[in-house]
Design an enzyme around this catalytic site. Structure first.
Site: not given
Ligand code: G6P
Length: 602
Positions: A2, A28, A75, A99-100, A474, A478, A481, A497, A597
């Site tokens: 949010c 966000r 969100w 937000n929270g 990673e 990516k 996502e 395995h 985000k």
């Molecule tokens: C969310 C984002 C990720 C990020 C993670 C940690 O899940 O979508 O891309 O790696 O949070 O976020 P931070 O801001 O703590 O790196």
């Protein structure tokens, strides 16, 4: 997660300004939005499911001349994304955005139901609005009501509140969710972060936990938890509005991928010229814990590899939400490194607070300047990569890896493990990184060619060993996502395995082998998948390409570098494969479904 913005002004454009702020908070992650504005008599509320453009369209049917507005991107946590659950919520004399999460909302709801309150939505926030109204009905004092309500709330919150009988003043407070106050020529703001207000001002103040603020068009007054007035410094943001634009790139993600050569070379240049963390003495600690979420956790795994392999320090990496279950391992001689792009991730913040309680020394690797994590750690190492808007992190991740490379180098130096020749090699590698990253990025045609081969598949596997296996994680994240393809990352030796049963004719397998020592073993594992019909995409360095036709259908060739920078080069190639694949699949690259985000709830 949010985002909130409130704006009260001498003009009549609060709706337009709040909406433009909401658009800057889109990054966000959200699934509905809403706005409340004072129409001269009462607070009107308009909400919409989906994109902010839907809200914008709806607003075009109304007279939106208004001098005070509060707005929200939601969100979903409690209740599905729909108009009823979207904020703002209005109960009695209170209209608010939040937000929270109010964790004890069901207990409070029972109390309110007994006192005659009824509820329309499934949200914790409507309960918060009702509870605040309930407190206000008892005290008839707006700030005191907010203090009383917050005492009853368990969980996290940043609130912008407007009371019916003072409709041009915004009351705000926060706990475990971010909130900044902005000052502009025409009025004042209370918003989740600076990006929301940068189109209008770069002057802001940060609100600490448990502080309260009264924001009017002319004046902002800050209070501590006992409602004594306090002084606040105003700060000037160094990020400007242009950094929040795509500047000609098709997506923010692509722009941020292209910002990596400079962001990474800046980190290495600063390390060699003006390093702010060289005084960190590893010998003071008996162990290092690194804690983070998502991609930051993957960067931490690269950090662990470098610190252990080269700095000879034992390191434990833990997912932040799991760290509390290792509580007994945290002691005053623990160095905890928390890693976070946003500096607001709730789980990471909780881990840092736990470690501080246990007496550990906490260092943060953080991108967002002035964020909560940056402020609460004992020592903050900023990555200074600039704002990252695309939900899927790129420069955020690589800049964290770059900082870890410098920390490993420092550990080697401190332990006397850095001989002159190695030192020269690594320095040369780091100071020439810009050119090498540019050469990886310039291979766009190859990434598109690979994307064309894989984008119609439903499953894909990444394999690698050692440092390459951390980069696989990673690369895989990516891809899933942003393209919504199912992808798994496996240590190359572990695939057989169990998971190898999923490899079938044509299943794409992306394998990474940049590490000299592990090359042959990884190639054997690739051949095992090839024997089961995989479509093999091989990622390696220029010195390793002889004879790879035997087991590779496609090859991505990277410049040769040391372990201190090779993971950065490798992942950038994978970022671009993910980007091209997501584009071919027609996905919303910058705002993937369900993702946020900045994850400000645990
Ligand atoms: C969310 C984002 C990720 C990020 C993670 C940690 O899940 O979508 O891309 O790696 O949070 O976020 P931070 O801001 O703590 O790196």
């Amino acid at each position: 997660m949010c985002g909130i913005i409130g704006y009260t002004t001498r003009k009549n454009n609060s709706v337009e300004v709040a909406l433009s702020g909401l658009k800057n908070l889109e990054y966000r992650g959200y699934d509905s939005s809403g706005i409340a504005f004072f129409d001269g008599e009462k607070m009107d509320i308009i909400k919409s499911k989906g994109k902010i453009s839907n809200l914008d369209d709806k607003l075009s049917n109304f007279n939106t001349n208004s001098c005070c507005a509060i707005a929200h991107t939601r969100w979903a946590t409690h209740g599905e994304p729909n108009e009823t659950n979207a904020h703002p919520h209005q109960v009695g004399k209170v209209t608010l955005v939040h937000n929270g999460i109010i964790e004890n909302y069901s207990v409070l709801k029972d109390e309110l139901l007994k006192n005659g309150y009824t509820f329309k939505s499934e949200t914790d926030t409507e309960v918060a609005a009702a509870y605040l109204d309930y407190c206000y009905s008892k005290t008839q004092d707006k700030l005191q009501a907010l203090v009383d309500a917050c005492k009853a709330f368990r969980g996290s919150y940043a609130f912008d509140v407007v009371y019916e009988d003072e409709p041009t003043t915004i009351y705000a407070t926060r706990k475990d969710s971010p909130l900044v106050i902005g000052y502009s020529h025409d009025g004042n703001f209370a918003a989740s972060d600076i990006s929301a207000i940068l189109n209008y001002t770069n002057k802001y103040s940060l609100i600490e936990e448990g502080e309260f603020v009264k924001v009017t068009k002319d004046i902002v007054t800050f209070y501590n938890k006992d409602l004594h007035e306090i002084e606040k410094k105003s700060e000037t943001a160094t990020w400007d509005a242009a950094q929040y634009q795509k500047n000609g790139y098709e997506h923010f993600m692509l722009k941020e991928i292209y910002e990596q050569p400079k962001a990474i070379s800046d980190i290495f240049n600063r390390y060699y010229t003006n390093c702010s963390y060289k005084d960190l003495d590893f010998s003071k600690f008996d162990k290092i814990h690194i804690v983070a979420c998502g991609s930051a956790m993957h960067a931490s795994l690269v950090g662990k590899y470098l610190l252990q392999t080269y700095g000879k320090i034992p390191v434990m990496v833990e997912i932040a939400s799991e760290y509390r279950y290792s509580e007994e391992l945290i002691t005053p001689s623990t160095l905890l490194i928390v890693v976070s792009q946003s500096g607001e991730t709730a789980d990471t913040l909780a881990a840092l607070r736990l470690a501080k309680e246990k007496g550990a020394y906490v260092v943060g690797i953080v991108n967002a300047v002035g964020s909560t994590i940056a402020r609460e750690v004992d020592k903050c190492i900023y990555t200074y990569a600039g704002p990252e808007i695309a939900v899927a992190t790129t420069k955020g991740y690589t800049s964290q890896v770059a900082v870890f490379s410098t920390l490993a180098l420092m550990a080697m130096e401190q332990k006397g493990l850095l001989d002159k020749n190695i030192e020269k090699l690594i320095k040369n590698d780091m100071l020439n990184i810009e050119e090498k990253i540019n050469s990886v990025i310039s291979n766009r045609e190859k990434y598109l060619e690979i994307a064309n081969q894989i984008y119609k598949h439903n499953d894909l596997f990444f394999i690698g060993r050692g440092i390459d296996s951390t980069v696989c994680m990673e690369g895989s994240l990516k891809l899933k996502e942003i393209s919504y393809m199912h992808s798994e990352s496996y240590s190359a030796g572990e695939l057989k395995h169990g998971t190898i049963s999923l490899i079938d004719k044509g299943t794409p397998v992306i394998s990474i082998a940049t590490d000299e020592k592990l090359f042959e073993k990884t190639v054997s594992n690739i051949k095992e998948t090839k024997a089961r019909g995989s479509f093999s995409i091989f990622v390696t360095t220029e010195n390793h390409i002889d004879n790879c036709d035997e087991f590779a259908d496609e090859v991505i060739i990277l410049p040769k570098a040391t372990d201190f920078t090779e993971p950065i080069l490798t992942v950038i190639a994978l970022q671009l494969v993910a980007y091209e694949t997501a584009k071919l699949r027609g996905c919303d690259i910058d705002k993937p479904r369900n993702l946020a985000k900045s994850v400000t709830v645990e």
